[in-house]
Write a protein that holds these residues in place. Structure first.
Motif, PDB file in Angstrom:
ATOM      1  N   UNK A 179       0.829  -1.209   0.000  1.00  0.00           N
ATOM      2  CA  UNK A 179       0.000   0.000   0.000  1.00  0.00           C
ATOM      3  C   UNK A 179       0.865   1.262   0.000  1.00  0.00           C
ATOM      4  N   UNK A 180       1.982   1.243   0.708  1.00  0.00           N
ATOM      5  CA  UNK A 180       2.879   2.395   0.703  1.00  0.00           C
ATOM      6  C   UNK A 180       3.450   2.641  -0.691  1.00  0.00           C
ATOM      7  N   UNK A 181       3.851   1.555  -1.375  1.00  0.00           N
ATOM      8  CA  UNK A 181       4.351   1.699  -2.754  1.00  0.00           C
ATOM      9  C   UNK A 181       3.251   2.239  -3.658  1.00  0.00           C
ATOM     10  N   UNK A 182       2.042   1.729  -3.484  1.00  0.00           N
ATOM     11  CA  UNK A 182       0.911   2.158  -4.304  1.00  0.00           C
ATOM     12  C   UNK A 182       0.622   3.641  -4.075  1.00  0.00           C
ATOM     13  N   UNK A 183       0.722   4.092  -2.835  1.00  0.00           N
ATOM     14  CA  UNK A 183       0.500   5.506  -2.523  1.00  0.00           C
ATOM     15  C   UNK A 183       1.531   6.376  -3.229  1.00  0.00           C
ATOM     16  N   UNK A 184       2.803   5.934  -3.215  1.00  0.00           N
ATOM     17  CA  UNK A 184       3.843   6.695  -3.911  1.00  0.00           C
ATOM     18  C   UNK A 184       3.572   6.758  -5.408  1.00  0.00           C
ATOM     19  N   UNK A 185       3.193   5.598  -5.994  1.00  0.00           N
ATOM     20  CA  UNK A 185       2.892   5.566  -7.429  1.00  0.00           C
ATOM     21  C   UNK A 185       1.734   6.490  -7.763  1.00  0.00           C
ATOM     22  N   UNK A 186       0.675   6.417  -6.971  1.00  0.00           N
ATOM     23  CA  UNK A 186      -0.503   7.243  -7.240  1.00  0.00           C
ATOM     24  C   UNK A 186      -0.209   8.723  -7.021  1.00  0.00           C
ATOM     25  N   UNK A 187       0.642   9.037  -6.053  1.00  0.00           N
ATOM     26  CA  UNK A 187       1.021  10.434  -5.827  1.00  0.00           C
ATOM     27  C   UNK A 187       1.796  10.972  -7.022  1.00  0.00           C
ATOM     28  N   UNK A 188       2.726  10.175  -7.529  1.00  0.00           N
ATOM     29  CA  UNK A 188       3.487  10.640  -8.691  1.00  0.00           C
ATOM     30  C   UNK A 188       2.582  10.732  -9.918  1.00  0.00           C
ATOM     31  N   UNK A 189       1.648   9.800 -10.039  1.00  0.00           N
ATOM     32  CA  UNK A 189       0.694   9.852 -11.158  1.00  0.00           C
ATOM     33  C   UNK A 189      -0.172  11.101 -11.047  1.00  0.00           C
ATOM     34  N   UNK A 190      -0.626  11.423  -9.827  1.00  0.00           N
ATOM     35  CA  UNK A 190      -1.426  12.627  -9.614  1.00  0.00           C
ATOM     36  C   UNK A 190      -0.635  13.865 -10.016  1.00  0.00           C
ATOM     37  N   UNK A 191       0.639  13.912  -9.611  1.00  0.00           N
ATOM     38  CA  UNK A 191       1.477  15.054  -9.951  1.00  0.00           C
ATOM     39  C   UNK A 191       1.641  15.186 -11.462  1.00  0.00           C
ATOM     40  N   UNK A 192       1.842  14.042 -12.141  1.00  0.00           N
ATOM     41  CA  UNK A 192       1.957  14.064 -13.600  1.00  0.00           C
ATOM     42  C   UNK A 192       0.670  14.563 -14.234  1.00  0.00           C
ATOM     43  N   UNK A 193      -0.454  14.107 -13.715  1.00  0.00           N
ATOM     44  CA  UNK A 193      -1.742  14.530 -14.264  1.00  0.00           C
ATOM     45  C   UNK A 193      -1.990  16.020 -14.022  1.00  0.00           C
ATOM     46  N   UNK A 194      -1.547  16.501 -12.884  1.00  0.00           N
ATOM     47  CA  UNK A 194      -1.690  17.933 -12.610  1.00  0.00           C
ATOM     48  C   UNK A 194      -0.879  18.736 -13.623  1.00  0.00           C
TER      49      UNK A 194
END
Length: 188
Positions: A75-90
């Motif tokens: 879950x911690x890895x998934x949170x990091x991936x999703x955070x970076x994906x969110x930043x890319x989408x922003x």
């Protein structure tokens, strides 16, 4: 007679002492039983929070705790991936790419294609007004590449239309992610 009384007194003391030891042992057993029940309840609660693929079959308690640790790390890895994906989408939604001029950037379609658990995830961003490809054209390209649409989410951010599309694929080796991304980027 004194010897008899003395013997009775010793037996009574022994009985009282034995009774105290027995009650202490019973109390200790009861406290320990309650502790074990509470621990079993807590392990069951932990087990109920884990997805099935992390608790396969009947396992020891230590295995279950180890799998809980693995799940937390996942879950911690998934949170990091999703955070970076969110930043890319922003960044994508704001259209902030350094190499493009502002006019080219506004007219250009931005596409990100990446593998996910079931196949491919495509994030497609285009200008809301004129020059945007029809969503059906995007779906046609996916179909031509052997992808099966699972879901599509669209939203408008800062005058840009953003689609997030999940598509299933039977064999990932047949899909060239870079080529698919290039083809979707060139669409008008």
């Amino acid at each position: 007679m004194d010897a008899c009384r003395e013997k009775r007194r010793r037996c009574t003391k022994l009985r009282v002492s034995t009774d105290n030891n027995d009650s202490e042992k019973m109390m200790h057993r009861e406290i320990e039983r309650q502790r074990r029940q509470e621990m079993a309840s807590l392990y069951a609660s932990l087990r109920s929070l884990l997805p099935l693929n992390f608790i396969q079959g009947k396992r020891s308690t230590s295995d279950q705790v180890n799998e809980a640790v693995n799940y937390i790390k996942y879950l911690q890895r998934k949170i990091k991936e999703l955070s970076s994906r969110r930043d890319e989408l922003m960044l994508l939604s704001r259209g902030s790419f350094l190499d493009d001029s502002k006019d080219e950037m506004e007219m250009m379609n931005h596409v990100m294609v990446r593998q996910c658990l079931v196949g491919v995830e495509i994030v497609f961003s285009s200008r809301c007004c004129g020059g945007q490809p029809q969503l059906s054209s995007v779906f046609q390209v996916l179909c031509e590449n052997g992808l099966c649409l699972l879901n599509s989410i669209s939203s408008i951010v800062d005058d840009r239309l953003i689609y997030t599309i999940h598509a299933e694929v039977s064999d990932m080796t047949l899909i060239d992610v870079a080529q698919l991304e290039e083809r979707l980027t060139r669409m008008k």
